[in-house]
Design an enzyme around this catalytic site. Structure first.
Site, short mmCIF file in Angstrom:
data_model
loop_
_atom_site.label_atom_id
_atom_site.label_comp_id
_atom_site.label_asym_id
_atom_site.label_seq_id
_atom_site.Cartn_x
_atom_site.Cartn_y
_atom_site.Cartn_z
N ALA A 10 8.04 -0.89 11.09
CA ALA A 10 7.20 -1.74 11.94
C ALA A 10 6.75 -3.02 11.24
O ALA A 10 6.11 -3.86 11.85
CB ALA A 10 5.98 -0.95 12.41
N ARG A 15 8.90 -12.84 4.49
CA ARG A 15 9.61 -13.51 3.40
C ARG A 15 11.10 -13.72 3.67
O ARG A 15 11.76 -14.45 2.95
CB ARG A 15 9.42 -12.72 2.10
C1 UD1 Z 1 4.52 1.67 -0.17
C2 UD1 Z 1 3.68 2.78 -0.81
C3 UD1 Z 1 3.81 2.70 -2.34
C4 UD1 Z 1 5.25 2.79 -2.75
C5 UD1 Z 1 6.06 1.70 -2.03
C6 UD1 Z 1 7.54 1.89 -2.30
C7 UD1 Z 1 1.83 3.09 0.73
C8 UD1 Z 1 0.39 2.89 0.98
N1 UD1 Z 1 2.32 2.63 -0.40
O1 UD1 Z 1 3.91 0.44 -0.54
O2 UD1 Z 1 3.11 3.78 -2.93
O3 UD1 Z 1 5.37 2.64 -4.14
O4 UD1 Z 1 5.87 1.78 -0.60
O5 UD1 Z 1 8.25 0.82 -1.79
O6 UD1 Z 1 2.50 3.69 1.55
N2 UD1 Z 1 5.22 -0.07 7.66
C9 UD1 Z 1 5.02 0.20 8.98
N3 UD1 Z 1 3.80 0.01 9.50
C10 UD1 Z 1 2.73 -0.44 8.76
C11 UD1 Z 1 2.95 -0.70 7.39
C12 UD1 Z 1 4.21 -0.50 6.86
O7 UD1 Z 1 5.93 0.61 9.69
O8 UD1 Z 1 1.65 -0.59 9.31
C13 UD1 Z 1 6.56 0.13 7.10
C14 UD1 Z 1 7.13 -1.14 6.54
O9 UD1 Z 1 7.90 -1.83 7.53
C15 UD1 Z 1 8.00 -0.64 5.40
C16 UD1 Z 1 7.30 0.65 4.95
O10 UD1 Z 1 6.45 1.02 6.00
O11 UD1 Z 1 9.30 -0.34 5.83
C17 UD1 Z 1 6.54 0.47 3.65
O12 UD1 Z 1 5.50 -0.48 3.85
P1 UD1 Z 1 5.14 -1.55 2.73
O13 UD1 Z 1 4.12 -2.46 3.31
O14 UD1 Z 1 6.37 -2.16 2.21
O15 UD1 Z 1 4.44 -0.64 1.64
P2 UD1 Z 1 4.31 -0.98 0.12
O16 UD1 Z 1 3.13 -1.86 -0.06
O17 UD1 Z 1 5.59 -1.44 -0.42
#
Ligand code: UD1
Ligand code: MG
Length: 448
Positions: A10, A15
């Site tokens: 989502a 970037r």
């Molecule tokens: C997350 C993890 C972190 C881990 C990292 C690995 C959490 C809080 N942290 O951080 O521990 O080391 O991934 O890459 O989970 N997404 C949604 N809806 C949202 C937010 C995110 O669908 O509201 C999806 C994003 O599109 C993405 C994934 O979840 O595909 C991960 O989200 P992202 O924001 O990249 O988390 P990180 O900060 O990287």
């Protein structure tokens, strides 16, 4: 027991600087998120994809995979994303959870994490070259997000990969109780991972390359290209270079095919023969024993066994080059059949034509198929000879065995075995070249 999987997709992907949803950027003929879905479906998982931004586009692009979707009302963190998928999940059994932007993750790695799962939560971790941005695996606690780390915890390099297996029962009980984290009020899936969780910490960092910008997209493409080419090589396909040849997942390569350096093969291309260096093929068939030589560009064409195309030829939609036929350099063929042994060796345009077996089309020949309004057909009979620089003004037929003299513009049908020449007579004036040169020199001097 049924196996479920949730792909968190989502996020927006700012970037990428792209109007296209991040997870839909193509990697070798398949959208980024499609790679993850493939890996999960290879394990027999029932896949739910969580969407928000570009929802319609993501749904449409994933149609071929038959997944289910959950809509996250607003992107409020990974915990909230998973919560929105809860209604789509069974009440119990293992659930694989992964991000949609890590296209290099393999089914083998997911299978390994599944094998380690003992109920509750199981996390895939790896030792990062640079841990910044990742949640740290803190012994005795669980996952601590970077923002919440003490300096000691921040020094830990074993990090959360974002791939988990969790029991559906745990998700149902705990997800609704997650508390928001200030300052953004996000809900973190990582709060479900505590000291009791199983951690498998020896995963390959490279498999978790997250694609957030175009450089990482290109990097992922390079890894996948090499992976695919190696898989084809294992079946008996010869590659001049595993790195530079780019073969989409949609392409079929038969054992014995040979792929040149820098060749680019896309769409429904099927190759059993030879594709030379730097050729570009889309939706094109190259049968066993056929050769498409260096620098040729083919789209929607078929090259039959024993035919040779190129170097530097262009085949367009509907080009059909039969056994023993030859299409040489700077020849463009569109919507035309070159029957067995027909030749167009240099510099020609053959459009909407039938070129009979053994016919010879001379250099510079053009089928004038377009009158500015409609397209018309040209038929060249078997064994006919078209002299160089002829214009065949369609609709027109050249009979079997006929000869067209070089430089002719043919505007009417030529019967079989006839000779057609359309050419102004040559005028020869003896002993006059030097006189003309003197005249030119005088004129030039006068102008100065
Ligand atoms: C997350 C993890 C972190 C881990 C990292 C690995 C959490 C809080 N942290 O951080 O521990 O080391 O991934 O890459 O989970 N997404 C949604 N809806 C949202 C937010 C995110 O669908 O509201 C999806 C994003 O599109 C993405 C994934 O979840 O595909 C991960 O989200 P992202 O924001 O990249 O988390 P990180 O900060 O990287
Ligand atoms: Mg991330």
């Amino acid at each position: 027991m049924s196996l479920s999987a949730v792909v968190l997709a989502a996020g927006l992907g700012t970037r990428m600087r792209s109007p296209l949803a991040k997870v839909l950027h193509p990697l070798l003929g398949r959208p980024m998120v499609g790679w993850i879905v493939e890996a999960l479906q290879a394990l027999g998982a029932d896949v739910v994809v969580v969407v928000h931004h570009h929802e319609e586009a993501v749904r449409a692009a994933l149609a071929p995979w038959n997944v289910r979707f959950a809509r996250q009302a607003a992107p409020r963190g990974t915990g909230d994303a998973l919560l929105s998928a809860l209604p789509e999940l069974p009440d119990d059994g293992p659930v694989i959870i992964t991000a949609g932007d890590t296209p290099l993750l393999t089914a083998a790695s997911i299978r390994r994490l599944l094998a380690a799962h003992r109920g509750g939560a199981t996390v895939a971790a790896f030792e990062a070259r640079d841990a910044s941005g990742y949640g740290r695996m803190v012994p005795g606690i669980g996952i601590v997000e970077q923002a919440a780390c003490t300096p000691m915890q921040a020094a830990i390099r074993v990090v959360n990969s974002g791939l988990y297996v969790m029991e559906a029962g745990l998700l149902g009980a705990r997800l609704p109780t997650l508390a928001p984290h200030p300052p953004k009020g996000e809900f973190w899936l990582t709060d479900l991972v505590d000291a009791h969780a199983t951690v498998v910490d020896d995963f390959e960092e490279s498999e978790f390359l997250g694609v957030n910008d175009r450089s990482q997209l290109a990097e992922a493409r390079g890894v996948l290209r090499r992976r695919l080419n190696r898989a084809f090589a294992a079946t008996g396909v010869d590659f001049a270079d595993l790195d530079s040849a780019s073969v989409d997942v949609t392409v079929t390569l038969q054992p014995g095919a040979s792929i040149g350096l820098g060749a680019v093969l896309t769409g429904d291309s099927r190759v059993a023969g030879e594709v030379g260096p730097h050729c570009v093929l889309h939706d094109t068939v190259v049968e066993a024993g056929a050769s498409v030589l260096a620098g040729s560009v083919c789209e929607g064409a078929i090259v039959h066994g024993g035919a040779i195309v190129g170097p530097l030829a262009r085949l367009r939609k509907g080009a059909d080059v039969r056994a023993g036929a030859r299409v040489g350099n700077f020849v463009e063929v569109k919507g035309s059949v070159l029957h067995e042994g027909a030749k167009a060796n240099h510099l020609a345009y053959i459009g909407d034509a039938e070129v009979g077996a053994g016919a010879n089309v001379g250099a510079g020949t053009i089928t004038c198929n377009y009158d500015g309004v409609s397209k018309h057909r040209t038929e060249i009979g078997a064994g006919a000879f078209i002299g160089s620089n002829s214009a065949l003004v369609a609709p027109v037929r050249i009979g079997e065995g006929a000869i067209v003299g070089a430089g002719s513009t043919i505007t009417q049908d030529v019967p079989p075995d006839a000779i057609a020449v359309e050419r102004a007579p040559v005028k020869i004036t003896l002993d006059s070249a030097e006189r003309l040169r003197i005249h030119y020199r005088k004129r030039a001097a006068f102008r100065r």
